[in-house]
Design an enzyme around this catalytic site. Sequence first.
Site, PDB file in Angstrom:
ATOM      1  N   PHE A  80      -9.010  12.869  -2.559  1.00 44.50           N
ATOM      2  CA  PHE A  80      -9.984  12.866  -3.665  1.00 44.50           C
ATOM      3  C   PHE A  80     -10.921  11.667  -3.598  1.00 44.50           C
ATOM      4  CE2 PHE A  80      -6.385  14.992  -5.972  1.00 44.50           C
ATOM      5  CZ  PHE A  80      -7.040  16.140  -6.340  1.00 44.50           C
ATOM      6  N   SER A 124     -17.037  19.983  -3.159  1.00 45.40           N
ATOM      7  CA  SER A 124     -17.755  20.188  -4.421  1.00 45.40           C
ATOM      8  C   SER A 124     -18.626  21.431  -4.301  1.00 45.40           C
ATOM      9  CB  SER A 124     -18.652  18.977  -4.695  1.00 45.40           C
ATOM     10  OG  SER A 124     -19.571  19.275  -5.708  1.00 45.40           O
ATOM     11  N   THR A 126     -21.507  21.494  -5.118  1.00 42.93           N
ATOM     12  CA  THR A 126     -22.874  21.069  -4.758  1.00 42.93           C
ATOM     13  C   THR A 126     -23.217  21.513  -3.343  1.00 42.93           C
ATOM     14  OG1 THR A 126     -21.936  18.934  -4.156  1.00 42.93           O
ATOM     15  CG2 THR A 126     -23.149  19.022  -6.217  1.00 42.93           C
ATOM     16  N   TYR A 147     -25.179  13.027  -2.316  1.00 41.46           N
ATOM     17  CA  TYR A 147     -23.785  13.336  -2.647  1.00 41.46           C
ATOM     18  C   TYR A 147     -23.378  14.666  -2.012  1.00 41.46           C
ATOM     19  CZ  TYR A 147     -19.829  15.080  -5.382  1.00 41.46           C
ATOM     20  OH  TYR A 147     -18.631  15.624  -5.758  1.00 41.46           O
ATOM     21  N   LYS A 151     -20.640  15.559   1.134  1.00 39.65           N
ATOM     22  CA  LYS A 151     -19.529  16.517   1.077  1.00 39.65           C
ATOM     23  C   LYS A 151     -19.668  17.548   2.197  1.00 39.65           C
ATOM     24  CE  LYS A 151     -17.124  15.186  -2.553  1.00 39.65           C
ATOM     25  NZ  LYS A 151     -15.771  14.667  -2.367  1.00 39.65           N
ATOM     26  N   TYR A 175     -15.500  22.918  -6.206  1.00 36.37           N
ATOM     27  CA  TYR A 175     -15.518  23.226  -7.637  1.00 36.37           C
ATOM     28  C   TYR A 175     -16.535  22.346  -8.316  1.00 36.37           C
ATOM     29  CZ  TYR A 175     -12.095  19.549  -6.767  1.00 36.37           C
ATOM     30  OH  TYR A 175     -11.456  18.445  -6.276  1.00 36.37           O
ATOM     31  N   SER A 214     -27.369  13.673 -26.351  1.00 33.72           N
ATOM     32  CA  SER A 214     -28.718  14.157 -26.031  1.00 33.72           C
ATOM     33  C   SER A 214     -28.615  15.487 -25.298  1.00 33.72           C
ATOM     34  CB  SER A 214     -29.457  13.166 -25.129  1.00 33.72           C
ATOM     35  OG  SER A 214     -29.574  11.927 -25.770  1.00 33.72           O
ATOM     36  N   PHE A 216     -30.700  18.092 -23.144  1.00 32.65           N
ATOM     37  CA  PHE A 216     -31.943  18.206 -22.394  1.00 32.65           C
ATOM     38  C   PHE A 216     -32.233  19.680 -22.095  1.00 32.65           C
ATOM     39  CE2 PHE A 216     -30.120  14.073 -21.544  1.00 32.65           C
ATOM     40  CZ  PHE A 216     -31.192  13.235 -21.775  1.00 32.65           C
TER      41      PHE A 216
HETATM   42  P1  NAD Z   1     -12.929   9.863 -10.132  1.00 28.11           P
HETATM   43  O1  NAD Z   1     -14.023   8.882  -9.901  1.00 28.11           O
HETATM   44  O2  NAD Z   1     -12.246   9.870 -11.442  1.00 28.11           O
HETATM   45  O3  NAD Z   1     -11.815   9.713  -9.003  1.00 28.11           O
HETATM   46  C1  NAD Z   1     -12.103   9.187  -7.722  1.00 28.11           C
HETATM   47  C2  NAD Z   1     -11.083   8.117  -7.449  1.00 28.11           C
HETATM   48  O4  NAD Z   1     -11.344   7.588  -6.151  1.00 28.11           O
HETATM   49  C3  NAD Z   1     -11.165   6.944  -8.426  1.00 28.11           C
HETATM   50  O5  NAD Z   1      -9.878   6.644  -8.892  1.00 28.11           O
HETATM   51  C4  NAD Z   1     -11.730   5.799  -7.612  1.00 28.11           C
HETATM   52  O6  NAD Z   1     -11.255   4.553  -8.033  1.00 28.11           O
HETATM   53  C5  NAD Z   1     -11.253   6.176  -6.215  1.00 28.11           C
HETATM   54  N1  NAD Z   1     -12.111   5.646  -5.162  1.00 28.11           N
HETATM   55  C6  NAD Z   1     -13.467   5.645  -5.108  1.00 28.11           C
HETATM   56  N2  NAD Z   1     -13.880   5.052  -3.982  1.00 28.11           N
HETATM   57  C7  NAD Z   1     -12.759   4.689  -3.309  1.00 28.11           C
HETATM   58  C8  NAD Z   1     -12.538   4.025  -2.071  1.00 28.11           C
HETATM   59  N3  NAD Z   1     -13.563   3.599  -1.319  1.00 28.11           N
HETATM   60  N4  NAD Z   1     -11.268   3.800  -1.679  1.00 28.11           N
HETATM   61  C9  NAD Z   1     -10.221   4.211  -2.450  1.00 28.11           C
HETATM   62  N5  NAD Z   1     -10.383   4.824  -3.629  1.00 28.11           N
HETATM   63  C10 NAD Z   1     -11.629   5.071  -4.041  1.00 28.11           C
HETATM   64  O7  NAD Z   1     -13.532  11.288  -9.792  1.00 28.11           O
HETATM   65  P2  NAD Z   1     -12.898  12.720  -9.994  1.00 28.11           P
HETATM   66  O8  NAD Z   1     -13.722  13.426 -10.995  1.00 28.11           O
HETATM   67  O9  NAD Z   1     -11.444  12.652 -10.184  1.00 28.11           O
HETATM   68  O10 NAD Z   1     -13.261  13.341  -8.582  1.00 28.11           O
HETATM   69  C11 NAD Z   1     -12.333  13.331  -7.508  1.00 28.11           C
HETATM   70  C12 NAD Z   1     -12.947  14.059  -6.329  1.00 28.11           C
HETATM   71  O11 NAD Z   1     -13.365  15.339  -6.745  1.00 28.11           O
HETATM   72  C13 NAD Z   1     -14.216  13.360  -5.787  1.00 28.11           C
HETATM   73  O12 NAD Z   1     -14.164  13.394  -4.369  1.00 28.11           O
HETATM   74  C14 NAD Z   1     -15.339  14.216  -6.290  1.00 28.11           C
HETATM   75  O13 NAD Z   1     -16.429  14.225  -5.398  1.00 28.11           O
HETATM   76  C15 NAD Z   1     -14.679  15.574  -6.352  1.00 28.11           C
HETATM   77  N6  NAD Z   1     -15.319  16.453  -7.352  1.00 28.11           N
HETATM   78  C16 NAD Z   1     -15.409  16.034  -8.649  1.00 28.11           C
HETATM   79  C17 NAD Z   1     -16.016  16.859  -9.575  1.00 28.11           C
HETATM   80  C18 NAD Z   1     -16.175  16.425 -11.017  1.00 28.11           C
HETATM   81  O14 NAD Z   1     -17.028  16.960 -11.709  1.00 28.11           O
HETATM   82  N7  NAD Z   1     -15.364  15.518 -11.513  1.00 28.11           N
HETATM   83  C19 NAD Z   1     -16.540  18.099  -9.171  1.00 28.11           C
HETATM   84  C20 NAD Z   1     -16.415  18.472  -7.845  1.00 28.11           C
HETATM   85  C21 NAD Z   1     -15.792  17.642  -6.938  1.00 28.11           C
END
Ligand code: NAD
Length: 344
Positions: A80, A124, A126, A147, A151, A175, A214, A216
Amino acid sequence: MRVLVTGGAGYIGSHTIVEALRAGHDVLVVDNFSNASRDVIARLGRLTNREVPVREVDIRDRAALDEVFDDFRPEAVIHFAGLKAVGESSQIPAKYYAVNVAGSINVIEALEQVGCTRLVFSSSATVYGDPQYLPIDELPLSASNPYGRSKLQVEDILRDQAAARPDWAIAILRYFNPVGAHDSGLIGETPSGTPNNLMPYVAQVASGEREYLSVFGHDYDTCDGTGVRDYIHVVDLAAAHVAALRWHDPSISASATARPCSRWSRASRRPAAGPCLTGLRRDGLATWHPVMPTRRVRGASLDGRPNAASMRCARAGGSGSADRPRPQRKKTRYRGPFFPIERR
Ligand code: NAD
């Protein structure tokens, strides 16, 4: 199974830790806490009645990562860790590629190093870019921001890896819009700094931390003119990541077939969507998208009934489409939101 979870202290990662422990796996959290509180680990301990092991490591630090992999010897990795803000990725693209792409390469190489062949990658939606039609299929893939490109690049690397190493089992999960929190209330979405997505804002308005939300965009072809998005509950998503760990087990891959999403969610007061797998393939890769944009019928919900609940719901436009010309919509009376909103 010993499962190493990068980004395991984050929003989706922490809920996945709970589900993985419930499923009987041993877990190790690897996180640099750049977007998570260390308190999450203690909360996970309270929630699961177990000590949750954690290593504070940045995935860009290959040597540190190797050390953790050597110690823990994972049998599977759920990856993640990464940066996820679309807007920010255009301002600091190099950092996004360093963390999301170079960091992921480090993770893949660390897996190689210890002979671990199971990887679930958090991609993602995206990577679908601007959909040409709805609902979307798994193709074509494109990206309109750094971003999304980061991915997509990792997905390409993983497709190459799967082709080169047929013994690897890689699941790519795509997702968008995970929302909600664990029933216990102990963990949820608590980003550091200003939230980059809608739901933390909604929660902060609901809890009184912020004065208003807000909204938009006001001329979308929806019942109240504001944007509509689909959501998946984060616990469903976490369970799906844990399920994906097993998808290539010989016992289940023999019967795995692509099946369409059977449970849709819509942007309404109650996020509801079940995890579902689509496009399970025999070439070492599985792609998965639990929730897709849906065709909209004006004034009707997806099952055709009047959409009164969603009319009362405060909605905000998603990323980037507010300036796209929309067909004129029939005026409908807006009955007021649940939360104070400022219209823009
Ligand atoms: P989040 O920011 O809560 O979790 C990411 C975690 O990674 C955090 O705990 C952060 O501290 C850690 N992190 C970031 N950079 C790091 C690094 N260089 N080394 C070690 N740890 C690191 O985000 P999330 O919402 O839990 O998303 C998790 C994954 O899911 C991400 O890869 C994100 O791209 C993907 N994602 C999220 C969503 C969303 O809407 N939340 C949607 C699609 C995909």
